[in-house]
Design a protein around this motif. Structure first.
Motif, PDB file in Angstrom:
ATOM      1  N   PHE A  20       5.539  57.885  -0.101  1.00  0.00           N
ATOM      2  CA  PHE A  20       6.927  58.357   0.006  1.00  0.00           C
ATOM      3  C   PHE A  20       6.992  59.513   0.993  1.00  0.00           C
ATOM      4  O   PHE A  20       6.156  60.414   0.896  1.00  0.00           O
ATOM      5  CB  PHE A  20       7.405  58.834  -1.364  1.00  0.00           C
ATOM      6  CG  PHE A  20       8.717  59.575  -1.340  1.00  0.00           C
ATOM      7  CD1 PHE A  20       9.911  58.897  -1.473  1.00  0.00           C
ATOM      8  CD2 PHE A  20       8.748  60.965  -1.192  1.00  0.00           C
ATOM      9  CE1 PHE A  20      11.120  59.581  -1.445  1.00  0.00           C
ATOM     10  CE2 PHE A  20       9.966  61.642  -1.161  1.00  0.00           C
ATOM     11  CZ  PHE A  20      11.146  60.951  -1.291  1.00  0.00           C
ATOM     12  N   MET A  85       2.643  57.360  -3.726  1.00  0.00           N
ATOM     13  CA  MET A  85       3.623  56.496  -4.392  1.00  0.00           C
ATOM     14  C   MET A  85       3.081  55.069  -4.492  1.00  0.00           C
ATOM     15  O   MET A  85       3.336  54.359  -5.469  1.00  0.00           O
ATOM     16  CB  MET A  85       4.958  56.511  -3.636  1.00  0.00           C
ATOM     17  CG  MET A  85       6.029  55.623  -4.260  1.00  0.00           C
ATOM     18  SD  MET A  85       7.611  55.691  -3.389  1.00  0.00           S
ATOM     19  CE  MET A  85       7.262  54.700  -1.933  1.00  0.00           C
ATOM     20  N   LEU A 145       2.709  67.038   2.756  1.00  0.00           N
ATOM     21  CA  LEU A 145       2.067  65.746   3.040  1.00  0.00           C
ATOM     22  C   LEU A 145       0.840  65.908   3.925  1.00  0.00           C
ATOM     23  O   LEU A 145      -0.062  65.078   3.902  1.00  0.00           O
ATOM     24  CB  LEU A 145       3.052  64.790   3.732  1.00  0.00           C
ATOM     25  CG  LEU A 145       4.214  64.251   2.894  1.00  0.00           C
ATOM     26  CD1 LEU A 145       5.089  63.336   3.738  1.00  0.00           C
ATOM     27  CD2 LEU A 145       3.694  63.489   1.666  1.00  0.00           C
ATOM     28  N   ILE A 204      -0.843  67.878  -3.048  1.00  0.00           N
ATOM     29  CA  ILE A 204      -0.005  67.213  -4.058  1.00  0.00           C
ATOM     30  C   ILE A 204      -0.879  66.657  -5.180  1.00  0.00           C
ATOM     31  O   ILE A 204      -0.661  66.946  -6.354  1.00  0.00           O
ATOM     32  CB  ILE A 204       0.857  66.101  -3.416  1.00  0.00           C
ATOM     33  CG1 ILE A 204       1.811  66.707  -2.378  1.00  0.00           C
ATOM     34  CG2 ILE A 204       1.654  65.344  -4.499  1.00  0.00           C
ATOM     35  CD1 ILE A 204       2.682  65.703  -1.639  1.00  0.00           C
TER      36      ILE A 204
HETATM   37  C1  MLT Z   1       3.910  60.369  -1.757  1.00  0.00           C
HETATM   38  O1  MLT Z   1       3.139  60.752  -0.878  1.00  0.00           O
HETATM   39  O2  MLT Z   1       4.077  59.174  -2.027  1.00  0.00           O
HETATM   40  C2  MLT Z   1       4.668  61.409  -2.525  1.00  0.00           C
HETATM   41  O3  MLT Z   1       4.477  62.634  -1.936  1.00  0.00           O
HETATM   42  C3  MLT Z   1       4.207  61.416  -3.927  1.00  0.00           C
HETATM   43  C4  MLT Z   1       4.884  62.453  -4.763  1.00  0.00           C
HETATM   44  O4  MLT Z   1       5.834  63.106  -4.311  1.00  0.00           O
HETATM   45  O5  MLT Z   1       4.485  62.587  -5.927  1.00  0.00           O
END
Ligand code: MLT
Length: 249
Positions: A20, A85, A145, A204
């Motif tokens: 995401f 995600m 990210l 994250i």
């Molecule tokens: C992702 O990289 O898919 C999202 O950053 C995941 C998240 O926000 O938990």
């Protein structure tokens, strides 16, 4: 729901499920690296890239979309690679369609549900998207990210992919992630060989959390990707591709 996808190569199927708020183009380097030995399939999840969305969805529905895509392509089973995600979708996919997963790669992702602070972060992002539109998205999500001092080329690439996301897609996906169920119980059911990957500087889904997830999985292995943040497949594609190729060999 029918998903848009790209496909390359021949051989055992490898299904790449994106993060995401990106789309299948984040996998360009992996498609290139794997297509000589595998049939690589990279869909756009609901709302992203060229896949449509007109109403809110759940991660379980996104998992069903993947099963429908495999049916359409007459693919009985695959190695599923889910990043972030993509892993949140990969775990409910495994829970429902274990017989269709030959091998599993969970990259920069987690099994537990969001905690209260994370849920609030998603609700705030949804409100900002509703108020200001998708233009705010890259500045909001990019810092987490990528690693703290990302390469200009990674920043430019990821910013470009995010720019393609609509507010509606980002809102529905944020709500789906916020409301997702705890998939921790799935980890002890996983019986196929599984590789857990974490970018060394992932802000994250932290390295320790990913390593612990690998330890919970019966046939779980763990690889850390040096010099990479959350989008480890982009920030150190060489190491990511080497780990994936060795695991799938
Ligand atoms: C992702 O990289 O898919 C999202 O950053 C995941 C998240 O926000 O938990």
């Amino acid at each position: 729901m029918k998903l848009h996808y790209v496909e390359a190569g021949r051989g055992p199927a490898v299904l790449l499920v994106h993060a995401f708020p990106l789309n299948h183009t984040m996998w360009a380097s992996q498609i290139d690296a794997l297509k000589d030995r595998f049939r690589v399939i990279a869909p756009d999840i609901r709302g992203f890239g060229q896949s449509a969305t007109d109403s809110p969805w759940t991660l379980a529905q996104a998992a069903d979309d993947l099963a429908e895509l495999l049916d359409t392509l007459s693919v009985s089973d695959c190695a599923l690679v889910g990043l972030s995600m993509g892993g949140y979708i990969g775990l409910p996919f495994y829970a429902k369609y274990a017989n269709r997963v030959r091998r599993l790669i969970l990259a920069d992702t987690r099994a537990r549900a969001d905690n209260e602070a994370e849920k609030k972060g998603r609700t705030d992002l949804v409100a900002a998207l509703e108020q200001s539109g998708a233009g705010i998205l890259a500045d909001r999500v990019l810092p987490r990210l990528l690693k703290p001092e990302p390469s200009p080329s990674a920043s430019t690439q990821v910013r470009g992919i995010i720019a393609a996301a609509s507010a509606k897609a980002a809102i529905f996906a944020s709500q789906a992630m916020r409301d997702r169920a705890d998939a921790t119980p799935v980890l002890s059911q996983i019986s196929c060989p599984t590789l857990v990957i974490a970018g060394e500087e992932d802000a994250i889904t932290r390295v320790d959390e990913c390593r612990a997830m690998a330890e919970t999985i019966q046939a779980g292995r763990f690889v850390m990707i040096p010099g990479a943040g959350h989008l480890s497949n982009i920030e150190n594609a060489e190491a990511f591709n080497a780990a994936v190729s060795a695991f799938l060999a």
